[in-house]
Design an enzyme around this catalytic site. Structure first.
Site, PDB file in Angstrom:
ATOM      1  N   PRO A   9       0.794  -1.233   0.000  1.00  7.41           N
ATOM      2  CA  PRO A   9       0.000   0.000   0.000  1.00  7.41           C
ATOM      3  C   PRO A   9       0.824   1.280   0.000  1.00  7.41           C
ATOM      4  CG  PRO A   9      -0.126  -1.106   2.127  1.00  7.41           C
ATOM      5  CD  PRO A   9       0.534  -2.058   1.182  1.00  7.41           C
ATOM      6  N   ASN A  10       0.332   2.220  -0.774  1.00  9.78           N
ATOM      7  CA  ASN A  10       0.881   3.586  -0.879  1.00  9.78           C
ATOM      8  C   ASN A  10       2.206   3.654  -1.638  1.00  9.78           C
ATOM      9  OD1 ASN A  10      -1.254   4.843   0.662  1.00  9.78           O
ATOM     10  ND2 ASN A  10      -0.386   3.799   2.436  1.00  9.78           N
ATOM     11  N   ARG A  17       4.938  10.989  -2.652  1.00 12.69           N
ATOM     12  CA  ARG A  17       4.564  10.775  -1.265  1.00 12.69           C
ATOM     13  C   ARG A  17       5.748  11.099  -0.337  1.00 12.69           C
ATOM     14  NH1 ARG A  17       4.670   4.692   1.212  1.00 12.69           N
ATOM     15  NH2 ARG A  17       3.761   5.228   3.217  1.00 12.69           N
ATOM     16  N   TYR A  22      10.899   9.301   1.338  1.00 12.84           N
ATOM     17  CA  TYR A  22      10.954   8.247   0.318  1.00 12.84           C
ATOM     18  C   TYR A  22      11.641   8.673  -0.987  1.00 12.84           C
ATOM     19  CZ  TYR A  22       7.591   6.025   3.444  1.00 12.84           C
ATOM     20  OH  TYR A  22       6.979   5.480   4.534  1.00 12.84           O
ATOM     21  N   ASN A  76       8.059  -5.402  -0.566  1.00 14.23           N
ATOM     22  CA  ASN A  76       7.913  -4.257   0.334  1.00 14.23           C
ATOM     23  C   ASN A  76       6.424  -4.191   0.666  1.00 14.23           C
ATOM     24  OD1 ASN A  76       7.735  -1.870   1.698  1.00 14.23           O
ATOM     25  ND2 ASN A  76       8.950  -0.681   0.248  1.00 14.23           N
ATOM     26  N   ALA A  79       2.965  -0.521   4.989  1.00 14.76           N
ATOM     27  CA  ALA A  79       2.501  -0.528   6.383  1.00 14.76           C
ATOM     28  C   ALA A  79       1.979  -1.895   6.826  1.00 14.76           C
ATOM     29  CB  ALA A  79       1.426   0.535   6.577  1.00 14.76           C
ATOM     30  N   GLU A 100      12.666  -9.203   2.196  1.00 15.17           N
ATOM     31  CA  GLU A 100      11.891  -8.033   2.620  1.00 15.17           C
ATOM     32  C   GLU A 100      12.713  -6.773   2.337  1.00 15.17           C
ATOM     33  OE1 GLU A 100      11.523  -7.946   6.896  1.00 15.17           O
ATOM     34  OE2 GLU A 100      10.137  -6.246   6.861  1.00 15.17           O
ATOM     35  N   HIS A 102      12.709  -2.311   2.513  1.00 12.39           N
ATOM     36  CA  HIS A 102      12.080  -1.026   2.862  1.00 12.39           C
ATOM     37  C   HIS A 102      12.948   0.098   2.345  1.00 12.39           C
ATOM     38  CE1 HIS A 102       9.034  -2.936   5.223  1.00 12.39           C
ATOM     39  NE2 HIS A 102       9.974  -3.692   5.766  1.00 12.39           N
ATOM     40  N   ARG A 109      12.468   5.546  12.684  1.00 10.53           N
ATOM     41  CA  ARG A 109      11.159   6.204  12.618  1.00 10.53           C
ATOM     42  C   ARG A 109      10.302   5.806  13.830  1.00 10.53           C
ATOM     43  NH1 ARG A 109       8.782   5.425   6.799  1.00 10.53           N
ATOM     44  NH2 ARG A 109       7.426   7.100   7.563  1.00 10.53           N
TER      45      ARG A 109
HETATM   46  C1  DQA Z   1       7.995   1.361   4.002  1.00  8.34           C
HETATM   47  C2  DQA Z   1       8.037   1.607   5.516  1.00  8.34           C
HETATM   48  C3  DQA Z   1       6.657   1.418   6.125  1.00  8.34           C
HETATM   49  O1  DQA Z   1       6.710   1.680   7.506  1.00  8.34           O
HETATM   50  C4  DQA Z   1       5.678   2.366   5.494  1.00  8.34           C
HETATM   51  O2  DQA Z   1       4.381   2.152   6.014  1.00  8.34           O
HETATM   52  C5  DQA Z   1       5.666   2.302   4.010  1.00  8.34           C
HETATM   53  C6  DQA Z   1       6.941   2.202   3.317  1.00  8.34           C
HETATM   54  C7  DQA Z   1       9.355   1.677   3.339  1.00  8.34           C
HETATM   55  O3  DQA Z   1       9.573   1.196   2.246  1.00  8.34           O
HETATM   56  O4  DQA Z   1      10.141   2.446   3.901  1.00  8.34           O
HETATM   57  O5  DQA Z   1       4.640   2.404   3.369  1.00  8.34           O
HETATM   58  O6  DQA Z   1       7.726  -0.018   3.775  1.00  8.34           O
END
Ligand code: DQA
Length: 143
Positions: A9-10, A17, A22, A76, A79, A100, A102, A109
């Site tokens: 998501p996102n 964003r 990011y 990835n 959240a 995994e 990020h 954070r």
């Molecule tokens: C994320 C880190 C997560 O905490 C966050 O909710 C994201 C992006 C990252 O790639 O840094 O959506 O996965």
């Protein structure tokens, strides 16, 4: 070698964003660069969804003998990393290895981002190298 990148998501909003966290490169642009650099060595297949169940279905598909097979998955989960036992269970249920990733350093954070339900079921985690986290994950599978 064929790798599947799954973004949760996102992450479709990368580039616009919270660029201070990011960065300002969109994932589509980055993916083109990745495809260019690894062209002769890796076929990259990309899937993004904001829906938890769709991510689980995509993970399950990799176990389906009638669907394409991958040498590895780069995930990835956004959240969902910090909330989804269902995605963690799906990783444990499939044969393909998952790394995994990020973009941001989640440990620098909020505290709720320090927990990952994914990590235990993944071969490893690459965290905090910006979009380069994906490059590093590809390198793992290549070597
Ligand atoms: C994320 C880190 C997560 O905490 C966050 O909710 C994201 C992006 C990252 O790639 O840094 O959506 O996965």
């Amino acid at each position: 070698m064929k790798l599947l990148i799954i973004n949760g998501p996102n992450l479709n909003l990368l580039g616009s964003r919270e660029p201070n966290i990011y960065g300002s490169t969109g994932f589509d642009t980055y993916l083109e660069m990745l495809q260019g650099s690894y062209k002769s060595m890796v076929e990259l297949v990309y899937f993004q969804s904001n829906v938890e169940g769709e991510i689980i279905n995509k993970l399950h598909e990799t176990n389906d003998k009638n669907k394409p097979k991958f040498d590895g998955i780069i995930l990835n989960a956004g959240a969902y990393t910090h909330t989804s036992i269902a995605i963690a269970d799906a990783i444990a249920a499939i044969e393909t290895k998952v790394v995994e990733v990020h973009v941001s350093n989640v440990f620098a954070r909020e505290e709720f981002r320090h927990v990952s339900f994914m990590s235990k079921n993944c071969v490893g985690s690459i965290i905090g190298f910006g979009l380069r986290s994906y490059d590093l994950a590809i390198d793992y599978f290549l070597k």
